[in-house]
Design an enzyme around this catalytic site. Sequence first.
Site, mmCIF file in Angstrom:
data_model
loop_
_atom_site.group_PDB
_atom_site.id
_atom_site.type_symbol
_atom_site.label_atom_id
_atom_site.label_comp_id
_atom_site.label_asym_id
_atom_site.label_seq_id
_atom_site.Cartn_x
_atom_site.Cartn_y
_atom_site.Cartn_z
ATOM 1 C CB SER A 168 -4.662 -7.996 -1.103
ATOM 2 O OG SER A 168 -3.359 -7.721 -1.532
ATOM 3 N NE ARG A 169 -1.858 -3.175 2.898
ATOM 4 C CZ ARG A 169 -1.295 -4.262 3.434
ATOM 5 N NH1 ARG A 169 -1.994 -5.372 3.584
ATOM 6 N NH2 ARG A 169 -0.038 -4.232 3.836
ATOM 7 C CG ASP A 198 -7.514 -10.806 6.941
ATOM 8 O OD1 ASP A 198 -8.025 -11.050 8.065
ATOM 9 O OD2 ASP A 198 -6.307 -10.542 6.794
ATOM 10 C CD GLU A 213 -7.364 -2.914 7.469
ATOM 11 O OE1 GLU A 213 -7.952 -3.696 6.717
ATOM 12 O OE2 GLU A 213 -6.235 -3.122 7.928
ATOM 13 C CG HIS A 236 -4.902 -6.541 8.242
ATOM 14 N ND1 HIS A 236 -4.891 -5.385 7.512
ATOM 15 C CD2 HIS A 236 -3.845 -7.263 7.816
ATOM 16 C CE1 HIS A 236 -3.852 -5.406 6.686
ATOM 17 N NE2 HIS A 236 -3.211 -6.531 6.853
ATOM 18 C CD GLN A 237 -7.830 -14.186 12.476
ATOM 19 O OE1 GLN A 237 -8.887 -13.566 12.528
ATOM 20 N NE2 GLN A 237 -7.755 -15.461 12.745
ATOM 21 C CB ALA A 238 -4.357 -13.000 6.242
ATOM 22 C CG PHE A 239 -0.145 -10.577 9.932
ATOM 23 C CD1 PHE A 239 -1.350 -9.940 10.117
ATOM 24 C CD2 PHE A 239 0.784 -10.541 10.965
ATOM 25 C CE1 PHE A 239 -1.631 -9.260 11.294
ATOM 26 C CE2 PHE A 239 0.517 -9.863 12.145
ATOM 27 C CZ PHE A 239 -0.701 -9.220 12.307
HETATM 28 P P1 NAI Z 1 4.244 -9.761 -4.164
HETATM 29 O O1 NAI Z 1 4.933 -8.454 -4.387
HETATM 30 O O2 NAI Z 1 5.060 -11.019 -4.088
HETATM 31 O O3 NAI Z 1 3.128 -9.990 -5.282
HETATM 32 C C1 NAI Z 1 2.238 -8.998 -5.709
HETATM 33 C C2 NAI Z 1 1.884 -9.305 -7.144
HETATM 34 O O4 NAI Z 1 0.886 -8.363 -7.568
HETATM 35 C C3 NAI Z 1 3.078 -9.171 -8.108
HETATM 36 O O5 NAI Z 1 3.177 -10.330 -8.920
HETATM 37 C C4 NAI Z 1 2.738 -7.933 -8.918
HETATM 38 O O6 NAI Z 1 3.230 -7.982 -10.248
HETATM 39 C C5 NAI Z 1 1.214 -7.976 -8.893
HETATM 40 N N1 NAI Z 1 0.610 -6.713 -9.266
HETATM 41 C C6 NAI Z 1 1.058 -5.448 -9.068
HETATM 42 N N2 NAI Z 1 0.228 -4.558 -9.612
HETATM 43 C C7 NAI Z 1 -0.777 -5.276 -10.182
HETATM 44 C C8 NAI Z 1 -1.940 -4.925 -10.922
HETATM 45 N N3 NAI Z 1 -2.217 -3.639 -11.197
HETATM 46 N N4 NAI Z 1 -2.751 -5.911 -11.324
HETATM 47 C C9 NAI Z 1 -2.461 -7.208 -11.060
HETATM 48 N N5 NAI Z 1 -1.373 -7.621 -10.388
HETATM 49 C C10 NAI Z 1 -0.543 -6.648 -9.956
HETATM 50 O O7 NAI Z 1 3.386 -9.551 -2.831
HETATM 51 P P2 NAI Z 1 2.805 -10.672 -1.856
HETATM 52 O O8 NAI Z 1 3.802 -10.961 -0.792
HETATM 53 O O9 NAI Z 1 2.241 -11.791 -2.646
HETATM 54 O O10 NAI Z 1 1.625 -9.855 -1.145
HETATM 55 C C11 NAI Z 1 0.495 -9.416 -1.870
HETATM 56 C C12 NAI Z 1 -0.287 -8.451 -1.028
HETATM 57 O O11 NAI Z 1 -0.829 -9.119 0.103
HETATM 58 C C13 NAI Z 1 0.545 -7.300 -0.414
HETATM 59 O O12 NAI Z 1 0.687 -6.219 -1.317
HETATM 60 C C14 NAI Z 1 -0.253 -6.916 0.783
HETATM 61 O O13 NAI Z 1 -1.125 -5.856 0.427
HETATM 62 C C15 NAI Z 1 -1.084 -8.157 1.104
HETATM 63 N N6 NAI Z 1 -0.761 -8.751 2.417
HETATM 64 C C16 NAI Z 1 -1.759 -8.911 3.329
HETATM 65 C C17 NAI Z 1 -1.516 -9.473 4.564
HETATM 66 C C18 NAI Z 1 -2.607 -9.711 5.583
HETATM 67 O O14 NAI Z 1 -2.312 -9.993 6.749
HETATM 68 N N7 NAI Z 1 -3.873 -9.641 5.204
HETATM 69 C C19 NAI Z 1 -0.145 -9.842 4.942
HETATM 70 C C20 NAI Z 1 0.837 -9.695 3.893
HETATM 71 C C21 NAI Z 1 0.531 -9.128 2.680
#
Ligand code: NAI
Length: 347
Positions: free
Chosen positions: A232-233, A257, A262, A294-297
């Site tokens: 995620s981050r 990832d 980073e 940071h390759q997951a996407f």
């Molecule tokens: P999304 O917005 O669909 O889902 C995020 C979920 O986290 C929501 O259900 C939200 O209610 C929940 N959330 C928010 N605050 C929270 C908290 N304090 N505790 C628990 N849950 C909480 O987002 P999506 O598309 O599922 O992406 C999730 C994350 O993945 C993104 O924010 C991004 O940081 C990361 N990501 C990483 C990528 C990569 O290449 N490694 C690529 C795309 C996204």
Amino acid sequence: MVEKIIQVAFYDTKAYDKPSFEQYGGQNGIRFRFFETKLNEDTAALAEGCDAVCVFVNDDVSSAVIDKLYEYGVRLIALRSAGYNNVDVRAAFGKIHVVHVPAYSPYAVAEHAAALLLTSVRRIHKAYNRTREFNFSLAGLTGFDLHGKTVGVVGTGKIGRIFIDICRGFGMKVVAYDLFQADGVDYVSLDTLFAESDVISLHCPLTDDTKHIINAKTIEKMKKGVVLINTSRGALIDAEALLNGIRSRKIGAACLDVYEEEADIFFEDRSGHIMDDELLSRLISMPNVIVTSHQAFLTEEALNNIADTTVNNIISYFKNDGVCDNELCYRCGNIEKCRNDRKERCF
Ligand code: NAI
């Protein structure tokens, strides 16, 4: 009448970005000026004369940078990512509109998390290196079945829910934590999730509430031998606490990832350089830590979706009525609600 070409300064360009953006941009009257450098206070000037900037996860879109972009005439920040923790959306309000790509391929990220999990628990990274040197010993490669184990998923949005489906396919028991609850998911408190899970995967965004959600105290609450996955981050995990957890054998494995620091390391070939980040060096040196940068996407489907949605976001703003479903806006002090409710421009 000749239609005006929309000029967009494209920061942090990688070779894999160009083909799809050139194709979709060219078809829609958008000219991308590709810069390898990241956006920051020093490089904001490159956007002078541009209508918009297009940025990624490690560009600095802080208040000071936003002010500079505004001075240079930029009116739109088009994120080519879902996460927007690097953008001061509050500071942008009233000056520059911010759009993002809410979902480009949640499958790409969820599948990468699963790939890391399988690699780790079946020691594929070790076996791969061994057999390349004709070392066919199995010593130290004993893994464990995922079937019957409990996975704790933090954040059950688009990616988290797909990851849950994948884990169910393995026959794992799934528990989850989120601020909002979806149907068909077994939610527990965060403490229960930490206490019960053999595997924990993070799929929530980085916010003030989630920063260092994995820290020394929460690691204490986890099962011995837990496998942590973070696609995620980086800043969701206190990396120093993680290293200590690995050294004390509390954490069985980590699949990362993303990494808090980073920004100046990932996405580049640093193989000929001395690694200054001691913490990352130590983590990478551990046999039970797998790091991808940071390759997951990074799938073909995701790259096409990112370019397509970004170009549509830009077109919505400059050529249509200015209303873009993918706008992030600080109007109500609630970015998500505002984005979902808006039917007209806020400013
Ligand atoms: P999304 O917005 O669909 O889902 C995020 C979920 O986290 C929501 O259900 C939200 O209610 C929940 N959330 C928010 N605050 C929270 C908290 N304090 N505790 C628990 N849950 C909480 O987002 P999506 O598309 O599922 O992406 C999730 C994350 O993945 C993104 O924010 C991004 O940081 C990361 N990501 C990483 C990528 C990569 O290449 N490694 C690529 C795309 C996204």
